[in-house]
Design a protein around this motif. Sequence first.
Motif, mmCIF file in Angstrom:
data_model
loop_
_atom_site.group_PDB
_atom_site.id
_atom_site.type_symbol
_atom_site.label_atom_id
_atom_site.label_comp_id
_atom_site.label_asym_id
_atom_site.label_seq_id
_atom_site.Cartn_x
_atom_site.Cartn_y
_atom_site.Cartn_z
ATOM 1 N N VAL A 228 -2.791 -0.043 -3.427
ATOM 2 C CA VAL A 228 -1.360 -0.381 -3.450
ATOM 3 C C VAL A 228 -1.103 -1.687 -2.709
ATOM 4 O O VAL A 228 -1.609 -1.893 -1.607
ATOM 5 N N HIS B 248 -2.347 -6.797 -4.928
ATOM 6 C CA HIS B 248 -3.422 -6.722 -5.925
ATOM 7 C C HIS B 248 -3.075 -5.716 -7.023
ATOM 8 O O HIS B 248 -3.423 -5.888 -8.183
ATOM 9 N N GLY C 210 -5.674 -1.514 2.268
ATOM 10 C CA GLY C 210 -5.764 -0.165 1.704
ATOM 11 C C GLY C 210 -7.189 0.356 1.658
ATOM 12 O O GLY C 210 -7.431 1.545 1.886
HETATM 13 C C1 LIG Z 1 -0.011 4.746 3.246
HETATM 14 C C2 LIG Z 1 0.846 3.519 3.185
HETATM 15 N N1 LIG Z 1 1.219 2.904 4.329
HETATM 16 C C3 LIG Z 1 1.979 1.783 4.268
HETATM 17 C C4 LIG Z 1 2.385 1.263 3.071
HETATM 18 C C5 LIG Z 1 3.250 0.024 3.009
HETATM 19 N N2 LIG Z 1 2.562 -1.058 2.318
HETATM 20 C C6 LIG Z 1 2.751 -1.340 1.008
HETATM 21 S S1 LIG Z 1 1.793 -2.569 0.449
HETATM 22 C C7 LIG Z 1 1.132 -2.820 1.961
HETATM 23 C C8 LIG Z 1 0.110 -3.889 2.181
HETATM 24 C C9 LIG Z 1 -1.160 -3.629 1.479
HETATM 25 O O1 LIG Z 1 -2.126 -4.537 1.952
HETATM 26 P P1 LIG Z 1 -3.529 -4.660 1.254
HETATM 27 O O2 LIG Z 1 -4.135 -3.335 1.076
HETATM 28 O O3 LIG Z 1 -4.347 -5.643 1.996
HETATM 29 O O4 LIG Z 1 -3.166 -5.188 -0.190
HETATM 30 P P2 LIG Z 1 -2.439 -6.563 -0.617
HETATM 31 O O5 LIG Z 1 -0.974 -6.319 -0.625
HETATM 32 O O6 LIG Z 1 -2.828 -7.605 0.388
HETATM 33 O O7 LIG Z 1 -2.968 -6.835 -1.978
HETATM 34 C C10 LIG Z 1 1.669 -1.922 2.888
HETATM 35 C C11 LIG Z 1 1.307 -1.881 4.328
HETATM 36 C C12 LIG Z 1 1.991 1.972 1.922
HETATM 37 N N3 LIG Z 1 2.372 1.581 0.699
HETATM 38 N N4 LIG Z 1 1.208 3.072 1.994
#
Ligand SMILES: Cc1ncc(C[n+]2csc(CCOP(=O)(O)OP(=O)(O)O)c2C)c(N)n1
Lengths: 70, 576
Positions: free
Chosen positions: B397, B400, B452
């Motif tokens: 999530v 990406h 994630g």
């Molecule tokens: C369990 C959980 N905690 C917090 C969030 C809030 N959240 C949504 S996207 C995100 C960032 C995700 O970062 P990453 O995994 O590095 O992916 P990127 O957005 O950089 O592609 C967060 C913290 C969530 N969706 N799920």
Amino acid sequence: MNRTFQTRDGRLVARLILLAHRFGCDYTELAVTRNAAVFSVSIDFVGNAEALRRLDAQISKLLDYEKEIA
Amino acid sequence: MIAQRLANNGARRVLDTLVAEGVDVAFGYPGGAIMPLYDALYGHDLRHILVRHEQAAVFAAGAYARSTGRVGVCMATSGPGATNLVTGLLDAMMDSVPVVAITGQVKTHLMGTDGFQEADVAAVTQAITKYNLVVRDVSEIEPTIHKAFTLARGPRPGPVLVDIPRDILEAKISGTPAPQDGPTIANAVRESFRQRFPAQAEEIARAVEMIRAAKKPLAIVGGGCRAADAFAEYRAFCALLGLPHAATINGLGAPTPGDPHFLGMLGMHGWKAANRAVMEADCILALGMRFDDRVTGRVDRFAKQAQIIHVDIDRSEFHKIIPAQATIHADLRSALDALTAALAPNPPRFDAWAKSAASHGGPLPRDRAKPGMMSATDVLDHFFATAPPATYVATDVGQHQMWAAQRSRPLDPHHFITSAGLGTMGFGLPAAIGTQIANPEATVVAICGDGGFQMTLHELATLRRYSLPVKILIIDNRNLGMVRQWQQLFFDARYSATNLSDNPDFCALAHAYGVHAESIDRLNDLQPALERFFATNEATLLHCACYPEENVWPMIPAGAAIDEGIESLAGESLEV
Ligand SMILES: Cc1ncc(C[n+]2csc(CCOP(=O)(O)OP(=O)(O)O)c2C)c(N)n1
């Protein structure tokens, strides 16, 4: 809005009251009687008309689950 | 003694009943209250996959279900084991995924005494499952599990939890469970819903009238298409009318790959053409979708010109967010078949409008990466160009996920597996595991962000243990990218707790688990690395070090209308 129904799962009453709160509604009257395994329930809900309409739909859905497994 | 234990106790009855329901695998993690069940598993035909955290068990079960249409099964012990399932159960609830969770409970006489590892899991999960059932007598095990499967399968699928106290698992019982007949097979169950929820003639007639009167109709397909396995009917219906169509994230895969009338995903990070068509359409056919706020943007500005025809098997979705002028309460396959049959003798064609709607698309807007740095969108463009068409993609999530959803053209709705409604980080890798177990011969890729991935990376151990050839693509922007993007756009670039520049060495981590890995940071190295990635038959991880500040475009800011999208940092509005 009044909902009167029968259920074999008494926990449903708790579920509906929590759901009403989630929708910003409340209940003003609650009556439950039990006959063998069947609960007869009547609940008066109050709240915004739109929220009550959605609550009503959710209650029907939850009651349908019981029919699925009857 | 052992033979006796295996032969006739409640635990054995649980497993035999699962098998009678057609279950071939369960994902789980043992513990005190569920020990009798694990004892019965020893030497039983039911396959068990040991994960390294119960959350992974429920995600894997969910993905098993999403990728096959069958019920996914997970099991966990009482207390902490059961509460570790909570997020995954809600995840399945939000996306209407059929999952049955079996939890051990403390012995009956200890229930309500704050016994060791006691949790009132029925109360905890009441609002996040379709239903939960507590078994109070060994004779209830078999009927209760059948009820759980019946409810999980539908009409609208979802998660159901069965909580069984340890003494009931240990109790003696005679006989064997009756094997289930046809309806326990997923296809037969779907068929039964078609028959039980046929489209009503008056509702079809009204919808047909509206479609015939429309000049610019648009179909929006959602997760109901996967649940009803209705993509063949959906494709036939769109083709019959030359209809332009868009998909929610859960509807991806419903359109025929390459269909020029498909405008892409709509909503917050949707394609311009799809969002624009919503605003221009005079009739919207909402097919098994629920007008999530990520889809509608500002509700009072959504599809203002359009009459809405809403098709759903769940009546409570009607008028919940967007009022509909016509509703069809039916199984989606039945509804589409009926609409197709009614329109087929003299079908209206919408090719010119479809062509015009598609012409407003243009390429996806994107940020430029700093010179010398690799951009995540370049990686994903190459990835989808290289992946075999039948690849199953499971995403985590964040940014990406949105980039993947924008670009993916899955073979069918079972091939794109993502946590849509709940947006649960940590989903990607366990979901890929569940998908690979369900589809052992398939190419399965987990696309994860660096954030994630670290929530469930311990599941690398599961890949290793079962020799699963899952491929992991890590888009490492050294940030919680999606949150960083919102901070940049809406919180004056105050980057609070989103910097992950101290990330671990992902390849070293993979190696520690015995998983092959390589890392790249230059675009020139990408294509050969992808070729190797897809060529290998073993678990492998490709770590892509990407530009940290790339954003997802287009974007409809929260609370804005679907025609108020921005496509660059300067905030230039889309000309919708
Ligand atoms: C369990 C959980 N905690 C917090 C969030 C809030 N959240 C949504 S996207 C995100 C960032 C995700 O970062 P990453 O995994 O590095 O992916 P990127 O957005 O950089 O592609 C967060 C913290 C969530 N969706 N799920």
